[in-house]
Design a protein around this motif. Structure first.
Motif, PDB file in Angstrom:
ATOM      1  N   PRO A  80       0.827  -1.297   0.025  1.00 37.60           N
ATOM      2  CA  PRO A  80      -0.124  -0.015  -0.148  1.00 37.60           C
ATOM      3  C   PRO A  80       0.762   1.319  -0.053  1.00 37.60           C
ATOM      4  O   PRO A  80       0.001   2.432   0.074  1.00 37.60           O
ATOM      5  N   TRP A  81       2.105   1.193   0.015  1.00 35.64           N
ATOM      6  CA  TRP A  81       2.964   2.294   0.084  1.00 35.64           C
ATOM      7  C   TRP A  81       2.731   3.056  -0.894  1.00 35.64           C
ATOM      8  O   TRP A  81       2.703   4.474  -1.205  1.00 35.64           O
ATOM      9  N   ASP A  82       2.504   2.633  -2.208  1.00 33.69           N
ATOM     10  CA  ASP A  82       2.544   3.667  -3.492  1.00 33.69           C
ATOM     11  C   ASP A  82       1.183   4.224  -3.393  1.00 33.69           C
ATOM     12  O   ASP A  82       1.115   5.369  -4.422  1.00 33.69           O
ATOM     13  N   GLY A 109       1.647   7.949  -3.283  1.00 28.58           N
ATOM     14  CA  GLY A 109       2.061   8.683  -4.631  1.00 28.58           C
ATOM     15  C   GLY A 109       1.193   8.489  -5.646  1.00 28.58           C
ATOM     16  O   GLY A 109       1.700   8.872  -6.895  1.00 28.58           O
ATOM     17  N   ARG A 110      -0.077   8.219  -5.618  1.00 29.29           N
ATOM     18  CA  ARG A 110      -0.802   8.052  -6.430  1.00 29.29           C
ATOM     19  C   ARG A 110      -2.211   8.947  -6.595  1.00 29.29           C
ATOM     20  O   ARG A 110      -2.898   8.964  -5.386  1.00 29.29           O
ATOM     21  N   ARG A 111      -2.500   9.598  -7.473  1.00 23.97           N
ATOM     22  CA  ARG A 111      -3.434  10.365  -7.447  1.00 23.97           C
ATOM     23  C   ARG A 111      -4.929   9.719  -7.525  1.00 23.97           C
ATOM     24  O   ARG A 111      -5.138   8.688  -8.192  1.00 23.97           O
ATOM     25  N   VAL A 112      -5.801  10.067  -6.781  1.00 20.91           N
ATOM     26  CA  VAL A 112      -7.121   9.506  -6.406  1.00 20.91           C
ATOM     27  C   VAL A 112      -7.889  10.231  -7.449  1.00 20.91           C
ATOM     28  O   VAL A 112      -8.401  11.467  -7.099  1.00 20.91           O
ATOM     29  N   ALA A 113      -8.735   9.367  -8.411  1.00 18.91           N
ATOM     30  CA  ALA A 113      -9.716  10.195  -9.394  1.00 18.91           C
ATOM     31  C   ALA A 113     -10.849  10.667  -8.528  1.00 18.91           C
ATOM     32  O   ALA A 113     -11.195   9.816  -7.717  1.00 18.91           O
ATOM     33  N   GLY A 114     -11.244  11.827  -9.051  1.00 21.87           N
ATOM     34  CA  GLY A 114     -12.294  12.311  -8.333  1.00 21.87           C
ATOM     35  C   GLY A 114     -12.102  13.079  -7.217  1.00 21.87           C
ATOM     36  O   GLY A 114     -13.067  13.616  -6.347  1.00 21.87           O
ATOM     37  N   LEU A 127       3.360  18.151  -3.716  1.00 28.62           N
ATOM     38  CA  LEU A 127       2.292  17.283  -4.008  1.00 28.62           C
ATOM     39  C   LEU A 127       2.086  16.987  -5.446  1.00 28.62           C
ATOM     40  O   LEU A 127       1.889  15.952  -5.858  1.00 28.62           O
ATOM     41  N   ALA A 128       2.284  17.992  -6.416  1.00 32.03           N
ATOM     42  CA  ALA A 128       2.364  17.682  -7.774  1.00 32.03           C
ATOM     43  C   ALA A 128       3.377  16.963  -8.253  1.00 32.03           C
ATOM     44  O   ALA A 128       2.929  15.905  -9.101  1.00 32.03           O
ATOM     45  N   GLU A 129       4.601  17.051  -7.853  1.00 33.80           N
ATOM     46  CA  GLU A 129       5.605  16.117  -8.163  1.00 33.80           C
ATOM     47  C   GLU A 129       5.260  14.908  -7.781  1.00 33.80           C
ATOM     48  O   GLU A 129       5.537  13.749  -8.336  1.00 33.80           O
ATOM     49  N   SER A 130       4.966  14.699  -6.712  1.00 32.89           N
ATOM     50  CA  SER A 130       4.704  13.310  -5.890  1.00 32.89           C
ATOM     51  C   SER A 130       3.635  12.699  -6.418  1.00 32.89           C
ATOM     52  O   SER A 130       3.804  11.066  -6.774  1.00 32.89           O
ATOM     53  N   LEU A 131       2.731  13.213  -6.880  1.00 32.57           N
ATOM     54  CA  LEU A 131       1.287  12.549  -7.579  1.00 32.57           C
ATOM     55  C   LEU A 131       1.440  12.557  -9.217  1.00 32.57           C
ATOM     56  O   LEU A 131       0.650  11.966  -9.921  1.00 32.57           O
ATOM     57  N   GLY A 132       2.656  13.037  -9.822  1.00 35.33           N
ATOM     58  CA  GLY A 132       2.850  13.198 -11.100  1.00 35.33           C
ATOM     59  C   GLY A 132       1.632  14.012 -11.918  1.00 35.33           C
ATOM     60  O   GLY A 132       1.268  13.468 -13.081  1.00 35.33           O
ATOM     61  N   VAL A 133       1.334  15.113 -11.372  1.00 32.90           N
ATOM     62  CA  VAL A 133       0.193  15.844 -12.017  1.00 32.90           C
ATOM     63  C   VAL A 133       0.786  17.328 -12.148  1.00 32.90           C
ATOM     64  O   VAL A 133       1.763  17.858 -11.574  1.00 32.90           O
TER      65      VAL A 133
END
Length: 414
Positions: free
Chosen positions: A141-143, A146-151, A165-171
């Motif tokens: 579950p560590w990833d 670093g994963r954006r949750v849709a919605g 946050l943007a860098e971490s989520l890749g957005v």
């Protein structure tokens, strides 16, 4: 002892309540909550719950036990009825911190079930902090952190956090909204209850700068020149305010006429306390010194100049007339104007002094973070009215007191 995140949650909850929402705070433990705000205890959302601590220790070692999934399912079942009733779910930190990854998993699942209902309010980000590097491992579950949750709408409390946050989520950076934390000016400045009420009534917590003129309403005080100066200061600082504390001098009948003249010329931002029927106590005047950004004293003559001494104790910049009594106190440490200076001259001197004083510049930035400004300018519009967050957002004309039949917004502690 409440931490900073919990204090922010309390202020947000109280403001949403005052705006007409039914608010619940979901937390693992605790007793205090703002009056009129429900506190819902779900033990497993507490990072210090024994089950959570065991899961945390295992995950820190890189082990995903069967208890992790069971804990996430249990939290999901506990939170689901509250999310179902809510119009908004404001989650502080739990989408980006690893203290309870079972809670993060449950929230992600709920966010998928109710897209557009969740706001991830981000104070801290675990995986950009070097002290947590050893507790991070590849895979689930560590990833999740670093994963954006849709919605989910992401909010960060500073530009730096938004960038991270943007860098971490890749957005893109634009995908994150910055809403700063606020400061309780009344508590920080130690205002009395009457002083805080007066400041709220006059809008002084939202004003910048606040200019104080503590003087009786007599012609030699040249208050009309200060009023004229404020109108010019407001061209640059539209929220600037001038507070004149005194009443008409008792020994000259013409002072009443002068007070009436001042009332007639008072423009936006001018607060003549006498005209408002107020006679502040010395303690309230001291509160006004604490609130003020500068002292104005454009008198034609003075016998002494106590306001300069009071301003010195409050570390206030001073703009005053260049007359012997005031120069004897102010020496080279205040900004002088001619005894017959007009509004433009006083305004120019005031702006120059505020521009040149580092403490005054920092104070102006601090005022931008007063809670009334932050709440009205960012928090309430985002949570209550933002149609990008949830389809049932209330329209801008929504009035306090019209409470949703549903339970939201609901806040979840991380």
């Amino acid at each position: 002892m409440l931490g900073g995140v919990e204090q922010v949650m309390g202020v947000h909850a109280a403001a949403l309540r005052d705006a007409g929402a039914r608010v619940s705070i979901i937390a693992g433990r605790g007793r205090a909550s703002p009056a009129g705000v429900a506190l819902v205890r779900v033990p497993e959302v507490d990072s210090r719950d024994p089950r959570v601590l065991r899961d945390f220790d295992a995950l820190a070692r890189g082990e995903v036990t069967t208890d992790h999934g069971r804990l996430a399912d249990r939290i999901h079942r506990s939170l689901r009825p509250h999310v179902a009733r809510a119009d908004r779910v404001v989650v502080h930190n739990a989408f980006t911190m690893h203290k309870n990854l079972a809670l993060t998993a449950a929230l992600e699942r709920l966010a998928h079930e109710w897209p557009g209902r969740f706001i991830a309010w981000t104070h801290d980000i675990a995986w950009v902090d070097a002290q947590y590097a050893a507790q991070r491992h590849p895979g689930d579950p560590w990833d999740r952190l670093g994963r954006r949750v849709a919605g989910v709408r992401y909010v960060a409390v500073s530009e730096e956090r938004a960038r991270q946050l943007a860098e971490s989520l890749g957005v893109p950076r634009a995908a994150t909204t910055v809403v700063p934390n606020g400061i309780d000016m009344a508590a920080t400045l130690g205002l009395s209850i009457p002083g805080a009420r007066l400041a709220a009534r006059l809008g002084l917590f939202e004003a910048t700068p606040v200019l104080l003129l503590p003087a009786r309403l007599t012609r030699r005080k040249r208050i009309e020149a200060a009023i004229a100066a404020l109108a010019l200061v407001r061209r640059r600082w539209p929220r600037a305010a001038l507070v004149v504390t005194g009443s008409p001098g008792a020994h000259n009948a013409s002072n009443e006429r002068y007070a009436a003249e001042l009332g007639a010329m008072a423009t936006d931002g001018v607060h003549l306390l006498h005209a408002l029927g107020l006679r502040p106590t010395y303690r309230v005047v001291a509160d006004l010194y604490a609130l003020a950004d500068a002292l104005l004293l454009p008198s034609a003559s003075e016998g002494f100049g106590i306001p300069l001494l009071e301003a010195g104790l409050h570390r206030l910049p001073v703009v005053c007339s260049d007359i012997p009594a005031l120069r004897a106190i102010g020496s080279d440490d205040v900004t002088y104007v001619a005894p017959d200076a007009d509004g433009p001259a006083i305004a120019a001197a005031t702006l120059r002094r505020l521009d040149e004083d580092p403490a005054a510049r920092l104070r102006a930035r601090a005022r931008e973070h007063s809670w009334p400004r932050v709440l009205s300018g960012s928090v309430l519009p985002l949570v209550l009215f933002d149609h990008d967050v949830a389809p049932r957002a209330r329209p801008p004309g929504h009035r306090a007191g019209k409470r949703s039949r549903r339970g939201g917004p609901a806040g979840s502690a991380g």
